[in-house]
Enzyme design. Structure first.
Site, PDB file in Angstrom:
ATOM      1  N   LYS A 198       0.804  -0.959  -0.083  1.00  0.00           N
ATOM      2  CA  LYS A 198      -0.002  -0.157  -0.066  1.00  0.00           C
ATOM      3  C   LYS A 198       0.732   1.293  -0.152  1.00  0.00           C
ATOM      4  CE  LYS A 198      -2.942  -3.113   0.792  1.00  0.00           C
ATOM      5  NZ  LYS A 198      -3.643  -3.886  -0.090  1.00  0.00           N
ATOM      6  N   VAL A 199       0.241   2.539   0.070  1.00  0.00           N
ATOM      7  CA  VAL A 199       0.880   3.766  -0.348  1.00  0.00           C
ATOM      8  C   VAL A 199       1.883   4.091   0.983  1.00  0.00           C
ATOM      9  CG1 VAL A 199       0.616   6.187  -0.497  1.00  0.00           C
ATOM     10  CG2 VAL A 199      -0.371   4.505  -1.784  1.00  0.00           C
TER      11      VAL A 199
END
Ligand SMILES: *Cc1c(COP(=O)(O)O)cnc(C)c1O
Length: 376
Positions: free
Chosen positions: A180-181
């Site tokens: 994920k980011v």
């Protein structure tokens, strides 16, 4: 070799973990508390509850939503399989709805058609960071007296109609997996504006215990705890939270960088025939967790061949978002699924590298190789 993704971690996160270890408080404690407060403030939600990952957040969301045996929850099949699994954990049944082929987000009309007297909740997914139409689903849930749950695993920092994802409804689940980011190794967060949900979530994540370790530890009086219901151990550690705080401080900066890369892909791949580039709905921003390209029927190269050609040229890629109903865990359960749009979107899409920092040369190389491999 250009990888598909890379977590953005530096000495800053390493030092935060190091310093936390030396405090002697390493499981859920002051850093978790601070991470929750900062995440709530960032998203604009009233409360945030840190959890061990997004899957456990989704599980607790089902419990506090009152979903149980015999209930149905509508969700997209086209999502990471944890979305559907979280419904199975509480003995309920995932009812798969179709997606919009341009955003891969769950289609409100198709979801509404699948409501039955057993439907208890709708679980929407902000696919690879792209916000789903939250207001459309709020209206459907209000009309049919259903609970709205958001799987925002990929969507930290994305926004919908001026508000960050996390602020719009009462059960919004985030992931800090390295894909994920922002990441804490593994980790999750659930944001809510509902005080009752908030208190129950905090009980459920720590064995149903009436006082948490930290309160007992800091108390000058002897405290006898009670266990108020059957809970779980879904805690995040302080080591992870310390990393998360540093990642959160950089989230907007990371998204700005990701956006630059995505805009360059959009610009420089715009004239490639046979593909459809990602579509950002009005009034939304995305964190570009992934950049997914759909191969139109007229595209001369098969998706899997394209992936192999790219790999041969030193560029990693991934298939687009999976469908859950075709995985072994679901496909032999005796149910007939008819989800042609989801199947087509999953089979014809490809995710290309996007991470921070990514050098201009690497971005240019991905673009050049994508063009070469798809036209050959
Ligand atoms: C990554 C992901 C999950 C699972 O998150 P974990 O933190 O790994 O449990 C759930 N749903 C979606 C849509 C995801 O992308």
């Amino acid at each position: 070799m250009i990888p598909i993704a890379k977590p953005y971690l530096t000495e800053v996160e390493a030092k935060a973990a190091h310093d936390t270890i030396l405090t002697g408080w390493i499981t859920q404690g002051p850093r978790v508390n601070e991470f929750e407060e900062k995440f709530a403030r960032y998203t604009g939600a009233k409360y945030a509850v840190a959890l061990s990952n997004c899957t456990t957040a989704l599980h607790l969301a089902m419990i506090v939503a009152g979903v149980g045996k015999g209930d149905e929850v509508i969700c997209p099949s086209m999502s990471y399989i944890a979305t559907a699994n979280s419904i199975m954990y509480v003995g309920a049944e995932p009812v798969f709805a179709e997606v919009d082929p341009t955003t891969y987000n769950i289609d409100p009309e198709d979801a509404e058609r699948r409501i039955t007297p057993r439907t208890k909740a709708i679980l929407i997914v902000h696919q690879i960071g792209m916000p789903a139409d939250i207001d459309a689903f709020k209206a459907i849930c209000d009309k049919h007296n259903l609970v709205l749950i958001e799987d925002a695993a990929c969507a930290a920092g994305s926004s919908y109609k001026g508000g960050k994802i996390g602020s719009h409804s009462d059960l919004v689940c985030f992931s800090f997996h390295p894909r994920k980011v922002i990441t804490t190794g593994d980790g999750g967060m659930l944001t809510t504006n509902n005080e009752q949900f908030y208190h129950r979530l905090k009980l459920l994540r720590q064995h149903g215990m009436s006082v948490n370790d930290r309160v007992r530890h800091e108390s000058a009086k002897v405290i006898m705890e009670d266990h108020l219901e059957v809970g779980y151990n879904y805690r995040l550690t302080d080591i992870q939270a310390a990393v998360g705080i540093k990642q959160l401080e950089r989230l907007d900066e990371i998204i700005a960088e990701r956006n630059k890369i995505a805009q360059r892909y959009l610009r420089e791949l715009a004239d490639v025939p046979g593909i459809r580039l990602p579509h950002l709905p009005a009034e939304c921003t995305t964190n570009w967790q992934s950049f997914s390209i759909y191969l139109l029927p007229e595209c001369k190269v098969e998706r899997n061949d394209l992936m192999q050609r790219l790999l041969d040229a030193g560029v990693a890629s991934r298939r687009g978002i999976m469908t859950s109903h075709r995985e072994t865990a679901y496909k032999n359960n005796g149910k007939a699924y008819h989800l042609p749009i989801s199947e087509d979107a999953a089979d014809r899409s490809i995710i290309i590298p996007l991470y921070v920092p990514m050098s201009d040369e690497d971005i240019a190389y991905v673009i050049q190789q994508f063009k070469a491999c798809i036209s050959a």
